[in-house]
Write a protein that holds these residues in place. Structure first.
Motif, short mmCIF file in Angstrom:
data_model
loop_
_atom_site.label_atom_id
_atom_site.label_comp_id
_atom_site.label_asym_id
_atom_site.label_seq_id
_atom_site.Cartn_x
_atom_site.Cartn_y
_atom_site.Cartn_z
N ALA A 11 0.83 -1.21 0.00
CA ALA A 11 0.00 0.00 0.00
C ALA A 11 0.85 1.25 0.00
CB ALA A 11 -0.93 -0.01 1.20
N GLY A 12 2.15 1.10 0.32
CA GLY A 12 3.03 2.25 0.33
C GLY A 12 2.98 3.03 1.63
N ARG A 147 -6.17 6.38 5.94
CA ARG A 147 -5.06 5.49 6.27
C ARG A 147 -5.18 4.10 5.68
NH1 ARG A 147 -4.62 6.98 12.77
NH2 ARG A 147 -4.25 9.22 12.49
N THR A 148 -6.19 3.86 4.88
CA THR A 148 -6.39 2.52 4.35
C THR A 148 -5.41 2.22 3.22
OG1 THR A 148 -7.95 3.11 2.61
CG2 THR A 148 -8.85 2.78 4.84
N PRO A 149 -5.21 0.94 2.92
CA PRO A 149 -4.37 0.59 1.76
C PRO A 149 -4.86 1.24 0.47
CG PRO A 149 -4.72 -1.35 3.13
CD PRO A 149 -5.61 -0.27 3.69
N ALA A 150 -6.17 1.37 0.32
CA ALA A 150 -6.71 1.99 -0.88
C ALA A 150 -6.27 3.44 -1.01
CB ALA A 150 -8.24 1.92 -0.88
N HIS A 151 -6.22 4.15 0.11
CA HIS A 151 -5.74 5.54 0.08
C HIS A 151 -4.28 5.60 -0.35
CE1 HIS A 151 -9.28 6.22 2.76
NE2 HIS A 151 -9.29 7.40 2.14
N GLY A 152 -3.47 4.68 0.19
CA GLY A 152 -2.05 4.65 -0.17
C GLY A 152 -1.83 4.35 -1.63
N LYS A 153 -2.60 3.43 -2.15
CA LYS A 153 -2.44 3.04 -3.56
C LYS A 153 -2.90 4.14 -4.50
CE LYS A 153 -2.68 -1.91 -2.61
NZ LYS A 153 -3.46 -3.17 -2.72
N VAL A 182 9.40 1.09 7.33
CA VAL A 182 9.86 2.08 6.36
C VAL A 182 9.17 1.74 5.05
CG1 VAL A 182 11.80 3.10 5.11
CG2 VAL A 182 12.12 2.31 7.47
N ALA A 183 8.46 2.67 4.47
CA ALA A 183 7.74 2.40 3.22
C ALA A 183 8.00 3.52 2.22
CB ALA A 183 6.25 2.26 3.48
N GLY A 184 7.73 3.24 0.96
CA GLY A 184 7.96 4.25 -0.06
C GLY A 184 7.13 4.06 -1.31
N ILE A 185 6.98 5.14 -2.06
CA ILE A 185 6.36 5.12 -3.37
C ILE A 185 7.26 5.90 -4.32
CG2 ILE A 185 4.06 4.96 -2.39
CD1 ILE A 185 3.61 7.89 -3.13
N ALA A 186 7.14 5.63 -5.60
CA ALA A 186 7.98 6.34 -6.58
C ALA A 186 7.29 6.38 -7.92
CB ALA A 186 9.34 5.66 -6.71
N LYS A 187 7.77 7.28 -8.77
CA LYS A 187 7.39 7.28 -10.18
C LYS A 187 8.64 7.50 -11.00
CE LYS A 187 6.97 10.22 -12.80
NZ LYS A 187 7.84 10.89 -13.86
N GLY A 188 8.61 7.00 -12.22
CA GLY A 188 9.75 7.19 -13.12
C GLY A 188 9.75 6.12 -14.18
N MET A 199 12.30 11.29 -11.77
CA MET A 199 11.68 10.48 -10.74
C MET A 199 11.33 11.29 -9.52
SD MET A 199 14.87 8.67 -8.93
CE MET A 199 13.98 8.83 -7.40
N LEU A 200 10.28 10.86 -8.90
CA LEU A 200 9.92 11.31 -7.57
C LEU A 200 9.88 10.07 -6.70
CD1 LEU A 200 6.92 13.73 -8.31
CD2 LEU A 200 9.34 14.33 -8.06
N ALA A 201 10.38 10.15 -5.49
CA ALA A 201 10.27 9.05 -4.54
C ALA A 201 10.04 9.62 -3.16
CB ALA A 201 11.54 8.19 -4.55
N PHE A 202 9.07 9.04 -2.47
CA PHE A 202 8.72 9.51 -1.13
C PHE A 202 8.77 8.34 -0.16
CE2 PHE A 202 5.86 12.13 -4.02
CZ PHE A 202 6.79 13.15 -4.16
N LEU A 203 9.51 8.51 0.92
CA LEU A 203 9.65 7.48 1.94
C LEU A 203 9.12 8.01 3.26
CD1 LEU A 203 12.01 6.92 -0.23
CD2 LEU A 203 13.10 5.63 1.60
N ALA A 204 8.68 7.09 4.10
CA ALA A 204 8.21 7.47 5.43
C ALA A 204 8.55 6.37 6.42
CB ALA A 204 6.70 7.71 5.42
#
Length: 410
Positions: A11-12, A147-153, A182-188, A199-204
């Motif tokens: 879910a990121g 906060r749901t997985p659907a929101h993250g996706k 530790v989780a992350g999402i990215a595009k590229g 690319m953009l990448a966001f970690l939390a």
């Protein structure tokens, strides 16, 4: 021994306790498409420390300048707003104003300071941001975040441009009886070349992490992952990696923490970056091959990198990969003009474990094996210069007619 659990295609960001997300459509591309998600919001009610790395391009998009300004001020931070479809680059003072207004509007709607939000953009360069659409979408994102997985996706989908799929990963581990994430999402997918890629990448993370330690950890991870990929050799105006730490777990990790905890945290950040970088190369625009270049025996790391990049960005080499032709002569040629110290009589080249050249001498009898290897969607090329101990690893892709057709116009 504590093990890291890696969950690809997760879910990121919403896998991290305390983080919410949203992804909404704004029609930023002005195509009357109210189904495509193009604005993402990542949010933590708890204040966060932050770290970031950015493009080294002398032409920096307005959001990059704003992010760097915010980081310099030191926070605290609460979130990230990211849009696709418009890079807000080469847009002059108005573009910078638009980035600031975006941050101010998000912060105001949540009763927070403007400097607590980062703004990131990706898309076409040189076009004004359609602010009425973006701000309307931002209002919706603030209302719909969750906060749901659907929101993250949805957030992961909203930052995509020419990508064919969302890029998410979550790494977790248990330390002293507590689970940490530790989780992350990215595009590229295109214009991919350090530093870093398009690319953009966001970690939390749910750890509490001092700013300096977080920056050091992220910088080291980015250096060995996002900065070791190439699709087409172009560097973007908008490259950004941001990491937020909200301390939700109540556990701090920093320079004075037990070594085991520091190592586990650094490994988790590295694995998130590594997985996202691999997803970016594998989703390169219209590619058919991912090639791992492993350079060893170089006189210096700089020389090893020169050889890897010369090969990985050579149009002749990349075209031969697409054609499934083990034309190793092009590899030797690119290595030779790379600027690295090289002695032909010491050069080894191999496809996977099958030699093509040993100490400068070819193995033509093994051509059938090379041809079989390069038919695979992924293979390794190992080159040993036998001039030192330095190594470098680069993930590269082939060059296809589909890439040319896709990028000849928008």
């Amino acid at each position: 021994m504590t093990q890291l659990i890696v969950t690809p295609d997760s879910a990121g960001i919403t896998d991290v306790p305390g983080f919410e997300a949203a992804g909404v459509p704004c029609d930023i591309r002005d195509k009357n498409d109210l189904k495509r998600l193009d604005l993402a919001l990542l949010f933590s009610l708890r204040p966060c420390t932050a770290a970031g790395t950015f493009t080294t391009n002398a032409v920096k998009a307005a959001p990059v300048l704003l992010c760097q300004e915010n980081l310099a001020e030191g926070g605290p931070f609460h979130g990230i707003i990211a849009n696709s479809g418009n890079a807000n680059a080469c847009t002059g003072p108005e573009g910078l104003k638009d980035a600031h207004v975006t941050a101010q509007r998000a912060a105001g709607s949540l009763n927070l300071k403007a400097g607590s939000f980062f703004v990131c953009s990706t898309g076409r360069i040189g076009q004004p941001m359609p602010m009425p659409k973006l701000l309307k979408g931002l209002e919706r994102a603030v209302t719909e975040k969750g906060r749901t997985p659907a929101h993250g996706k949805k957030a992961a989908d909203a930052i995509l441009t020419s990508d064919t799929k969302a890029k998410t990963v979550t790494v977790s581990f248990t330390y002293d009886g507590k689970k940490h994430v530790v989780a992350g999402i990215a595009k590229g997918a295109g214009m991919i070349q350090p530093n870093m890629a398009t690319m953009l990448a966001f970690l939390a993370t749910d750890f509490s992490v001092p700013r300096s330690f977080l920056q050091k950890t992220l910088t080291e991870a980015v250096s060995g992952t996002f900065n070791c990929i190439t699709v087409d050799g172009d560097m973007s105006t908008n490259d950004t990696v941001l990491m937020l730490a909200n301390g939700h777990s109540g556990v701090s990790v920093g320079d004075k923490s037990p070594r085991e905890l520091r190592v586990l945290f650094a490994e988790a950040v590295w694995k998130v970056c590594e997985a996202l970088a691999e997803k970016i190369v594998s989703d390169g625009e219209k590619i058919t091959k991912v090639v791992e270049l492993k350079i060893s025996g170089a006189a210096s790391v700089q020389d090893a990198e020169k050889v890897a990049r010369a090969i990985g960005n050579s149009l002749l080499v990349k075209s031969s990969w697409f054609g499934e032709d083990p034309n190793w002569g092009r590899l030797a040629d690119a290595a030779g003009y790379s600027g690295a110290k090289l002695v032909e009589a010491k050069l080894d080249i191999a496809y996977n474990d099958t030699p093509a050249m040993t100490a400068g001498k070819p193995h033509p009898e093994l051509k059938p094996k090379w041809k079989e290897i390069v038919k695979a969607k992924r293979f390794t090329i190992a080159i040993n210069l036998h001039l030192g101990k330095a190594t470098y690893r680069l993930l590269a892709s082939d060059l296809t007619d589909g890439y040319v057709n896709y990028n000849k116009s928008e």
